[in-house]
Design an enzyme around this catalytic site. Sequence first.
Site, PDB file in Angstrom:
ATOM      1  N   ARG A 257       0.960  -0.940   0.040  1.00 37.42           N
ATOM      2  CA  ARG A 257      -0.009  -0.082  -0.111  1.00 37.42           C
ATOM      3  C   ARG A 257       0.960   1.273  -0.050  1.00 37.42           C
ATOM      4  O   ARG A 257       1.587   1.539   0.934  1.00 37.42           O
ATOM      5  CB  ARG A 257      -0.813   0.145   1.386  1.00 37.42           C
TER       6      ARG A 257
ATOM      7  N   GLU B 130       0.126   4.168   0.563  1.00 37.42           N
ATOM      8  CA  GLU B 130      -0.792   5.316   1.276  1.00 37.42           C
ATOM      9  C   GLU B 130       0.498   6.082   2.149  1.00 37.42           C
ATOM     10  O   GLU B 130       1.415   5.424   2.773  1.00 37.42           O
ATOM     11  CB  GLU B 130      -1.682   4.645   2.190  1.00 37.42           C
TER      12      GLU B 130
ATOM     13  N   ARG C  19      -0.728   2.440  12.879  1.00 39.28           N
ATOM     14  CA  ARG C  19      -1.255   0.977  12.522  1.00 39.28           C
ATOM     15  C   ARG C  19      -1.215   0.903  11.010  1.00 39.28           C
ATOM     16  O   ARG C  19      -1.881  -0.067  10.741  1.00 39.28           O
ATOM     17  CB  ARG C  19      -2.964   0.758  13.137  1.00 39.28           C
ATOM     18  N   HIS C  20      -0.528   1.562   9.995  1.00 38.72           N
ATOM     19  CA  HIS C  20      -0.388   1.620   8.729  1.00 38.72           C
ATOM     20  C   HIS C  20       1.120   1.200   8.380  1.00 38.72           C
ATOM     21  O   HIS C  20       2.008   1.873   8.958  1.00 38.72           O
ATOM     22  CB  HIS C  20      -1.172   2.652   8.125  1.00 38.72           C
TER      23      HIS C  20
ATOM     24  N   GLU D  61      -9.534  -2.317  13.872  1.00 43.25           N
ATOM     25  CA  GLU D  61     -10.065  -3.190  12.958  1.00 43.25           C
ATOM     26  C   GLU D  61      -8.696  -4.138  12.576  1.00 43.25           C
ATOM     27  O   GLU D  61      -7.901  -3.609  12.328  1.00 43.25           O
ATOM     28  CB  GLU D  61     -10.362  -2.522  11.620  1.00 43.25           C
TER      29      GLU D  61
ATOM     30  N   SER E 183     -11.261  -7.263   7.418  1.00 41.31           N
ATOM     31  CA  SER E 183     -12.208  -6.835   6.451  1.00 41.31           C
ATOM     32  C   SER E 183     -12.960  -8.145   5.672  1.00 41.31           C
ATOM     33  O   SER E 183     -12.020  -8.758   5.109  1.00 41.31           O
ATOM     34  CB  SER E 183     -11.837  -5.712   5.507  1.00 41.31           C
TER      35      SER E 183
ATOM     36  N   ARG F  83      -0.892  -6.502  12.529  1.00 44.77           N
ATOM     37  CA  ARG F  83      -2.123  -5.979  13.335  1.00 44.77           C
ATOM     38  C   ARG F  83      -2.756  -7.071  14.477  1.00 44.77           C
ATOM     39  O   ARG F  83      -2.834  -6.745  15.685  1.00 44.77           O
ATOM     40  CB  ARG F  83      -3.258  -5.479  12.359  1.00 44.77           C
TER      41      ARG F  83
END
Lengths: 545, 545
Positions: free
Chosen positions: B317, B319, B325-326, B468, B471, B519
Amino acid sequence: MSASSETPIDETLSAGDEASKAVSKKAAKKEAAKLEKLRRRQEAAAEAAISSLNVEDDPLSANYGDVPLSDLQSKEAKDVANWTQVGSLTGELKDKYVILRGRIQTIRAVAKKMAFLVVREKGFTVQCVVSEQPELVSRQMVKYVVGLSRESIVDVEGVVSVPNVAIKGATQQVEIQVRKVYCISKAMPSLPINIEDAARSEAEIEKALQAGEQLVRVNQDTRLNYRVLDMRTPANQGIFRIQCQVGTIFRQFLLSEGFVEIHTPKLIGGSSEGGASVFRLDYKGQPACLAQSPQLHKQMSICGDFGRVFEIGPVFRAEDSFTHRHLCEFTGLDVEMEIKTHYYEVMDIVDRLFVSMFDSMNQNCKKELEAIDKQYPFEPLKYLRNTLRLTFEEGIQMLKDAGVEIDPLGDLNTEAERKLGRLVLEKYGTEFYILHRYPLSVRPFYTMPCHDNPTYSNSFDVFIRGEEIISGAQRVHVPEFLAERAQACGIDVKTIETYIDSFRYGAPPHGGFGVGLERVVMLFCGLNNIRKTSLFPRDPQRIAP
Amino acid sequence: MSASSETPIDETLSAGDEASKAVSKKAAKKEAAKLEKLRRRQEAAAEAAISSLNVEDDPLSANYGDVPLSDLQSKEAKDVANWTQVGSLTGELKDKYVILRGRIQTIRAVAKKMAFLVVREKGFTVQCVVSEQPELVSRQMVKYVVGLSRESIVDVEGVVSVPNVAIKGATQQVEIQVRKVYCISKAMPSLPINIEDAARSEAEIEKALQAGEQLVRVNQDTRLNYRVLDMRTPANQGIFRIQCQVGTIFRQFLLSEGFVEIHTPKLIGGSSEGGASVFRLDYKGQPACLAQSPQLHKQMSICGDFGRVFEIGPVFRAEDSFTHRHLCEFTGLDVEMEIKTHYYEVMDIVDRLFVSMFDSMNQNCKKELEAIDKQYPFEPLKYLRNTLRLTFEEGIQMLKDAGVEIDPLGDLNTEAERKLGRLVLEKYGTEFYILHRYPLSVRPFYTMPCHDNPTYSNSFDVFIRGEEIISGAQRVHVPEFLAERAQACGIDVKTIETYIDSFRYGAPPHGGFGVGLERVVMLFCGLNNIRKTSLFPRDPQRIAP
């Protein structure tokens, strides 16, 4: 041959055969032609009749039909146990009412009142009979079933019956007397490749050709273009279940020997282990590349005191290799471990790991191996209880003795490897062996030279059927020496500084190896192309699907 | 406090304590100062004497020293069983002669005749006594040992003895009376971070500060810069062994439920699932990117009839998320499976998988959890035998009832998720629960809408401690509808044509989920930063080591 001219159960054909003994061949032929004509006329009439049949007029219309999408959007949670798996259908379920979900493998209509469906689920198949019966199965329902397309997914409900002859066209030796059929998902009527074409062996094609029949041969590229269909063949179902088994044994064995599974980054700064064959990319403004192996990071984990580690993950090679055994992305099985004194400790792990893996596949994957063998015939792998170990020099000598001209300090090319494989098989009766003490010059910079001769190294390759599947070695754990070796191999030491620094904080002697998962499966199963053992292969010309 | 002013065995300190009771505090202080002066003078003299000691003059010089590299280049294969693991040293081995390999954790000299080494191997430590003795241990050997650097790797040979008091400074309750010491690998004398600093808890730092002592606090970035050293702390050894355990249980559970492990490509043409956060690269002249998840290919494997599949592999990712948490690269645990009627079937797998995973960690990783808890204290996770399931609407209502203003059809932000986590814990006594039926608009295009209300979807998220981790959803298996949904979500259907085509050959209703391995470990262990659970984390600013 029209679909309705045969019934799928072999007894009928046999009965026909017996009757024909009574009349002369010629008379029989004439009779057959007459019958065929009659049948066609009846068919045409039936077709006309049937095409005018309307579902609306059918009081039994609730027993069949396409399931609307809304019913498949988790409308109602039913117990999964309501469905019987095709693979578990046996005579014990005689007269029981069952529900199955599977794909329609074949549909054959018999006159207008009857249809045979072969339904497939997870490689198992069962014959389902849809036969017109008052108050149970309408002619419209038969019509509906005949109109379904192959590979569509259906829910079939019916009663299990046991015919008193063997069923050749399906794996399960029971039939389903169908009461209800609902289509869950429709396949397009004309598929880009047919499963039975894709599942055909070369031998079948040849045999048919000799009998004057040209059968479809699906080439490798077409298979990969429609991989989702190709995957459904029994051989491919077997191949990827075996691939899963190889990974499972690899892990179980190593965990039981005190190894820890790690996950190292695939995105790395600099240029991995050097060389041109890296995929480069921009990482938030910094130059980066994809790891060609977890080599550097798995060694760093050893410096981090995990003692023994392994990893299963993708490795990336931007090589322009168009061979049967190279991919641009494959699954690496990597191992690294502290050693007390010798790289033999690493070879011991290789030996026990692979013998236990081969044993386990032969024992637990019989069905899968048979399915592969049926389409791609192969001989079971020959291997010894204690894996043969030859030095590189011994290997070279064997080749020389066999008249092969070879550079004693160069790497073995594919041809020499194959030749040596054959010589080893002849002499030692094994297709799995270890060749060690390679020349230092043909190994990566982090390889430890031999203590007695720096021309050679504490390294090894492992072969299956004459092809390399594993590369391993003791590593240099002394930072100054490592930097020196990197420089000697033309690597910019600056780009691997953090790696070299890792050895400055105390580093245990260690070694390890890397295995290509796809190669193991390919060579264990005697397949001819690595693209057959990669789910979605990537080569210099393919990045889809 | 000089190293020689204390002996590592507590009995001596206790004896001193008792003696001090007899004299007044002031007198004791005076006496201590005097002794200290004397000791220093003796030390200086000893140091002068010792520095003149030459190994060459030592008839016992073969008993210690640096092992030359050539001896570590697989010169001689010795039986690994010759070495005793530090962790298996117990009183049963009393008077036995053993060989150990490990790192020097601490070195303390006592006068000039004696030294205490604490040697560490795989998290276990043992105290080794090097004490001058005629014909056995020379003063030069003591000098050699004292001169070794921390974190160096040594082979220690000696006799096991059992002191009659508890040893606090080591995990093993025996001592080694050292006869020989050989250094296998030297650590640089001054390390960028010290293991004991890196292993210190926040509470210890605070406590020392209150006592007026400033202890070193190693910040997260420094840890990661020297990850190889940081990895050696007991907490980190625990964290990554737990990470391995999570992967192991994940696999074992799914294999036992008939799932097949697959490996899908990370290099893909087009733009993965769309969006800006992809790493792009050039693939042999074609535009390509790194897979943001195995989503499309795992679904295609379901269309390929594998029934139930899972994958463990890196996901990428790009991002620009700088949160706790990323990560830009993490390990995805992905699952996809056929369903008969309802996405509850997928949630059932999540439920049983995770409860069995938590159970197994609590049972089998006690030592690891304790090590983590010691440095990063946390409460054991509260979870129910049957995982709580709430609808998104119920969750929104709970938040509203608690006075939180919230968009009933928007996604939950981090703060709302945390708040809901607290409310759920209060009401239901669990920190692990499933929230399902999310608004369709906040889910990816391939999510199946609800049958009764297309504003909602057959999807779910799973939370641990208000964050979370999973998913999941039922997927759209109808190609025309899938294309429509993709378009509605602004995705160029052309770029995912092969994916959509996969559903044209008959596609079973199916669903699945994805989990972030890092996570799970972070939240199960109550850690505050995902960088702590990634071996070599990658975030927008870090691509090394």
